[in-house]
Structures are given as structure tokens and as C-alpha cells.
Design a protein around this motif. Structure first.
Motif, PDB file in Angstrom:
ATOM      1  N   GLY A 141       0.830  -1.200   0.000  1.00  0.00           N
ATOM      2  CA  GLY A 141       0.000   0.000   0.000  1.00  0.00           C
ATOM      3  C   GLY A 141       0.854   1.236   0.000  1.00  0.00           C
ATOM      4  N   PRO A 142       0.195   2.387  -0.157  1.00  0.00           N
ATOM      5  CA  PRO A 142       0.949   3.635  -0.271  1.00  0.00           C
ATOM      6  C   PRO A 142       1.565   4.053   1.038  1.00  0.00           C
ATOM      7  CG  PRO A 142      -1.400   4.070  -0.236  1.00  0.00           C
ATOM      8  CD  PRO A 142      -1.237   2.581  -0.261  1.00  0.00           C
ATOM      9  N   ALA A 143       2.750   4.609   0.948  1.00  0.00           N
ATOM     10  CA  ALA A 143       3.420   5.171   2.123  1.00  0.00           C
ATOM     11  C   ALA A 143       3.113   6.654   2.187  1.00  0.00           C
ATOM     12  CB  ALA A 143       4.931   4.973   1.998  1.00  0.00           C
ATOM     13  N   ARG A 144       3.241   7.231   3.334  1.00  0.00           N
ATOM     14  CA  ARG A 144       3.084   8.676   3.479  1.00  0.00           C
ATOM     15  C   ARG A 144       4.384   9.334   3.060  1.00  0.00           C
ATOM     16  NH1 ARG A 144      -2.090   9.864   3.884  1.00  0.00           N
ATOM     17  NH2 ARG A 144      -3.097   8.674   5.497  1.00  0.00           N
ATOM     18  N   ALA A 145       4.283  10.442   2.402  1.00  0.00           N
ATOM     19  CA  ALA A 145       5.481  11.155   1.970  1.00  0.00           C
ATOM     20  C   ALA A 145       6.135  11.837   3.151  1.00  0.00           C
ATOM     21  CB  ALA A 145       5.124  12.188   0.912  1.00  0.00           C
ATOM     22  N   THR A 146       7.426  11.990   3.067  1.00  0.00           N
ATOM     23  CA  THR A 146       8.157  12.691   4.111  1.00  0.00           C
ATOM     24  C   THR A 146       8.040  14.185   3.883  1.00  0.00           C
ATOM     25  OG1 THR A 146      10.164  12.609   2.813  1.00  0.00           O
ATOM     26  CG2 THR A 146       9.807  10.805   4.373  1.00  0.00           C
ATOM     27  N   ALA A 147       8.516  14.960   4.825  1.00  0.00           N
ATOM     28  CA  ALA A 147       8.386  16.408   4.749  1.00  0.00           C
ATOM     29  C   ALA A 147       9.342  17.033   3.746  1.00  0.00           C
ATOM     30  CB  ALA A 147       8.616  17.014   6.126  1.00  0.00           C
ATOM     31  N   SER A 148      10.321  16.304   3.282  1.00  0.00           N
ATOM     32  CA  SER A 148      11.244  16.845   2.294  1.00  0.00           C
ATOM     33  C   SER A 148      11.595  15.757   1.295  1.00  0.00           C
ATOM     34  CB  SER A 148      12.510  17.360   2.976  1.00  0.00           C
ATOM     35  OG  SER A 148      13.147  16.321   3.665  1.00  0.00           O
ATOM     36  N   PRO A 149      12.001  16.147   0.081  1.00  0.00           N
ATOM     37  CA  PRO A 149      12.316  15.144  -0.926  1.00  0.00           C
ATOM     38  C   PRO A 149      13.499  14.272  -0.511  1.00  0.00           C
ATOM     39  CG  PRO A 149      12.730  17.375  -1.757  1.00  0.00           C
ATOM     40  CD  PRO A 149      12.210  17.491  -0.364  1.00  0.00           C
ATOM     41  N   ALA A 150      13.488  13.075  -1.012  1.00  0.00           N
ATOM     42  CA  ALA A 150      14.586  12.162  -0.722  1.00  0.00           C
ATOM     43  C   ALA A 150      15.880  12.719  -1.301  1.00  0.00           C
ATOM     44  CB  ALA A 150      14.295  10.790  -1.335  1.00  0.00           C
ATOM     45  N   PRO A 151      17.004  12.536  -0.590  1.00  0.00           N
ATOM     46  CA  PRO A 151      18.278  13.022  -1.122  1.00  0.00           C
ATOM     47  C   PRO A 151      18.531  12.414  -2.494  1.00  0.00           C
ATOM     48  CG  PRO A 151      18.534  12.260   1.138  1.00  0.00           C
ATOM     49  CD  PRO A 151      17.146  11.884   0.696  1.00  0.00           C
ATOM     50  N   GLY A 152      18.936  13.233  -3.427  1.00  0.00           N
ATOM     51  CA  GLY A 152      19.246  12.744  -4.769  1.00  0.00           C
ATOM     52  C   GLY A 152      18.026  12.427  -5.604  1.00  0.00           C
ATOM     53  N   ALA A 153      16.816  12.852  -5.153  1.00  0.00           N
ATOM     54  CA  ALA A 153      15.606  12.566  -5.916  1.00  0.00           C
ATOM     55  C   ALA A 153      15.729  13.186  -7.304  1.00  0.00           C
ATOM     56  CB  ALA A 153      14.382  13.126  -5.204  1.00  0.00           C
ATOM     57  N   VAL A 154      15.373  12.411  -8.303  1.00  0.00           N
ATOM     58  CA  VAL A 154      15.446  12.901  -9.672  1.00  0.00           C
ATOM     59  C   VAL A 154      14.056  12.870 -10.279  1.00  0.00           C
ATOM     60  CG1 VAL A 154      17.823  12.160 -10.041  1.00  0.00           C
ATOM     61  CG2 VAL A 154      15.969  10.591 -10.558  1.00  0.00           C
ATOM     62  N   LYS A 155      13.901  13.629 -11.316  1.00  0.00           N
ATOM     63  CA  LYS A 155      12.640  13.673 -12.017  1.00  0.00           C
ATOM     64  C   LYS A 155      12.406  12.337 -12.719  1.00  0.00           C
ATOM     65  CE  LYS A 155      10.219  16.301 -15.487  1.00  0.00           C
ATOM     66  NZ  LYS A 155      10.158  17.553 -16.207  1.00  0.00           N
ATOM     67  N   ALA A 156      11.154  11.857 -12.658  1.00  0.00           N
ATOM     68  CA  ALA A 156      10.811  10.613 -13.334  1.00  0.00           C
ATOM     69  C   ALA A 156      11.016  10.789 -14.838  1.00  0.00           C
ATOM     70  CB  ALA A 156       9.361  10.227 -13.037  1.00  0.00           C
ATOM     71  N   PRO A 157      11.613   9.783 -15.507  1.00  0.00           N
ATOM     72  CA  PRO A 157      11.846   9.916 -16.942  1.00  0.00           C
ATOM     73  C   PRO A 157      10.528  10.010 -17.707  1.00  0.00           C
ATOM     74  CG  PRO A 157      12.468   7.730 -16.164  1.00  0.00           C
ATOM     75  CD  PRO A 157      12.058   8.520 -14.976  1.00  0.00           C
ATOM     76  N   ARG A 158      10.493  10.845 -18.739  1.00  0.00           N
ATOM     77  CA  ARG A 158       9.298  11.042 -19.543  1.00  0.00           C
ATOM     78  C   ARG A 158       9.570  10.689 -20.990  1.00  0.00           C
ATOM     79  NH1 ARG A 158       8.155  12.480 -15.025  1.00  0.00           N
ATOM     80  NH2 ARG A 158       6.799  14.148 -14.404  1.00  0.00           N
ATOM     81  N   ASP A 159       8.522  10.316 -21.670  1.00  0.00           N
ATOM     82  CA  ASP A 159       8.581  10.117 -23.113  1.00  0.00           C
ATOM     83  C   ASP A 159       8.240  11.465 -23.736  1.00  0.00           C
ATOM     84  OD1 ASP A 159       8.153   9.572 -25.779  1.00  0.00           O
ATOM     85  OD2 ASP A 159       6.971   7.756 -25.420  1.00  0.00           O
ATOM     86  N   ARG A 160       9.240  12.234 -24.125  1.00  0.00           N
ATOM     87  CA  ARG A 160       9.037  13.596 -24.619  1.00  0.00           C
ATOM     88  C   ARG A 160       8.238  13.649 -25.924  1.00  0.00           C
ATOM     89  NH1 ARG A 160       8.819  16.261 -20.374  1.00  0.00           N
ATOM     90  NH2 ARG A 160      10.597  15.905 -19.051  1.00  0.00           N
ATOM     91  N   ARG A 161       8.222  12.558 -26.666  1.00  0.00           N
ATOM     92  CA  ARG A 161       7.408  12.523 -27.889  1.00  0.00           C
ATOM     93  C   ARG A 161       5.928  12.405 -27.558  1.00  0.00           C
ATOM     94  NH1 ARG A 161       9.880   7.544 -30.439  1.00  0.00           N
ATOM     95  NH2 ARG A 161      10.058   7.168 -28.232  1.00  0.00           N
ATOM     96  N   HIS A 162       5.642  11.901 -26.360  1.00  0.00           N
ATOM     97  CA  HIS A 162       4.267  11.689 -25.919  1.00  0.00           C
ATOM     98  C   HIS A 162       4.118  12.230 -24.497  1.00  0.00           C
ATOM     99  CE1 HIS A 162       3.694   9.118 -29.410  1.00  0.00           C
ATOM    100  NE2 HIS A 162       4.825   8.521 -29.094  1.00  0.00           N
ATOM    101  N   PRO A 163       3.957  13.545 -24.353  1.00  0.00           N
ATOM    102  CA  PRO A 163       3.926  14.135 -23.013  1.00  0.00           C
ATOM    103  C   PRO A 163       2.769  13.642 -22.150  1.00  0.00           C
ATOM    104  CG  PRO A 163       3.336  15.762 -24.676  1.00  0.00           C
ATOM    105  CD  PRO A 163       3.795  14.534 -25.404  1.00  0.00           C
ATOM    106  N   GLU A 164       1.767  13.055 -22.788  1.00  0.00           N
ATOM    107  CA  GLU A 164       0.639  12.532 -22.024  1.00  0.00           C
ATOM    108  C   GLU A 164       0.902  11.122 -21.475  1.00  0.00           C
ATOM    109  OE1 GLU A 164       0.359  10.960 -26.048  1.00  0.00           O
ATOM    110  OE2 GLU A 164       0.727  12.968 -25.339  1.00  0.00           O
ATOM    111  N   ALA A 165       2.055  10.526 -21.823  1.00  0.00           N
ATOM    112  CA  ALA A 165       2.393   9.178 -21.355  1.00  0.00           C
ATOM    113  C   ALA A 165       2.615   9.183 -19.845  1.00  0.00           C
ATOM    114  CB  ALA A 165       3.636   8.667 -22.067  1.00  0.00           C
ATOM    115  N   LEU A 166       2.129   8.165 -19.194  1.00  0.00           N
ATOM    116  CA  LEU A 166       2.265   8.009 -17.748  1.00  0.00           C
ATOM    117  C   LEU A 166       3.747   7.980 -17.356  1.00  0.00           C
ATOM    118  CD1 LEU A 166       0.680   7.459 -15.099  1.00  0.00           C
ATOM    119  CD2 LEU A 166       0.904   5.019 -15.619  1.00  0.00           C
TER     120      LEU A 166
END
Length: 184
Positions: free
Chosen positions: A36-61
Motif C-alpha cells: 500500500g501507499p506510504a506517506r510522503a516525508t516532509a522533504s524530498p529524498a536526497p538525490g531525488a530525480v525527475k521521473a523519466p518522460r517520453d518527450r514525444r508523448h507528453p501525455e504518457a504516464l
């Protein structure tokens, strides 16, 4: 002596409860996705990076946005995905972000309001709240007049604005307890 023994026992019990609380918090934040889902912490995880995206299809999950039925919100792309059974995107749409962003992580829908006045003074409907950031409730909503104007940057607001049609879809999909995953 009895008073001294009672003080020692009280101290040990207090220390044990603090330890249990810390361990419970760590377990909830680091729980595997299948528990199940965890609760988020008050600050981003160290070294958190942006999730990779399919730039040709910006609507892609976004990759790494979890599994199962959930709402996915990208704070960098100002986009929402309503994800149904089988990890199938039922709907995706752009939103107008609030001035306060939730920290990336896993949340759940905690409250809903059919019609209220937003923190910016605008009448809104279909409010779906899932987080708190900088002392402000954060959630999705649609302005009753259909506007999606950018909020005043000098005011702390938590309303992530949708069109009325997207707000209707969110209202139907995001009931209390529904997971919400926030990604960069």
C-alpha cells in the motif's frame, strides 16, 4: 527507593515508545509498494530525480509512478493522470498549479468538498484534498466559473486547478483513500 524505581520504569517506557514511533515511521515511509501507499516525508529524498518522460508523448504516464489504481500528479509538467485497473490511463489532463507544491511521494485522498471558496477567494467545486505543504491544504479543484488563471504568486495557495470537465472526472475517480502519487 520506590519513587526512584518508578522513575526508571517511566523513563524506560518512554524510551521504548519513542523507539517504536521512530521505527513505525521509518516502516511507513519505506514500505514496499505491494503493501500500500506510504506517506510522503516532509522533504524530498536526497538525490531525488525527475521521473523519466517520453518527450514525444507528453501525455504518457511517468515511469516510476507506482502501480494500481491511483492519481498521478507531476509538479514539473503540471499534468494529472487518472490510472485505472491494469495500470491503464483512463484520463490525463493539464492543470494550473498552486503556489505551494506538495513534496514528491505517495499520499491518499483525505477529504473532499463539493463546493467551497478556495484559498484564493474563488468559488470552487469538486475539491479533492490529499496533502499539506507549508501549512496549506493541497488538492485538486475546478473554479465554478471555469477559469484556470494562475494564482497570485505572493499568496500561498494549495488549489491545483482543473477544467470543470476534468474536475468532474477527478471527483468521480478520487474518492477518500484513493492513492495519489506526486512526481517531479
Amino acid at each position: 527507593m520506590a519513587s526512584s524505581s518508578a522513575g526508571i520504569v517511566t523513563g524506560l517506557v518512554t524510551a521504548a515508545l519513542v523507539t517504536i514511533g521512530v521505527l513505525a515511521h521509518q516502516a511507513s515511509v519505506n514500505a514496499p509498494a505491494d503493501l500500500g501507499p506510504a506517506r510522503a516525508t516532509a522533504s524530498p529524498a536526497p538525490g531525488a530525480v525527475k521521473a523519466p518522460r517520453d518527450r514525444r508523448h507528453p501525455e504518457a504516464l511517468p515511469a516510476g509512478s507506482g502501480t494500481g489504481e491511483r492519481v498521478v500528479y507531476s509538479v514539473d509538467d503540471d499534468r494529472v493522470w487518472l490510472v485505472g485497473p491494469g495500470n491503464k490511463v483512463r484520463r490525463t489532463f493539464e492543470v494550473t498549479p498552486s503556489t505551494v507544491d506538495p513534496v514528491p511521494g505517495a499520499y491518499t485522498v483525505t477529504s473532499r468538498s463539493n463546493r467551497v471558496t478556495g484559498s484564493d477567494g474563488v468559488p470552487v467545486e469538486h475539491v479533492v484534498r490529499f496533502a499539506s505543504a507549508q501549512g496549506v491544504a493541497v488538492g485538486f479543484s475546478a473554479a465554478v466559473d471555469g477559469s484556470t488563471a494562475k494564482p497570485d504568486p505572493d499568496r500561498r495557495t494549495g488549489g491545483i486547478r482543473e477544467s470543470r470537465a476534468d474536475g468532474d472526472a477527478m471527483w468521480e475517480f478520487a474518492t477518500i483513500g484513493r492513492p495519489v502519487v506526486v512526481v517531479r
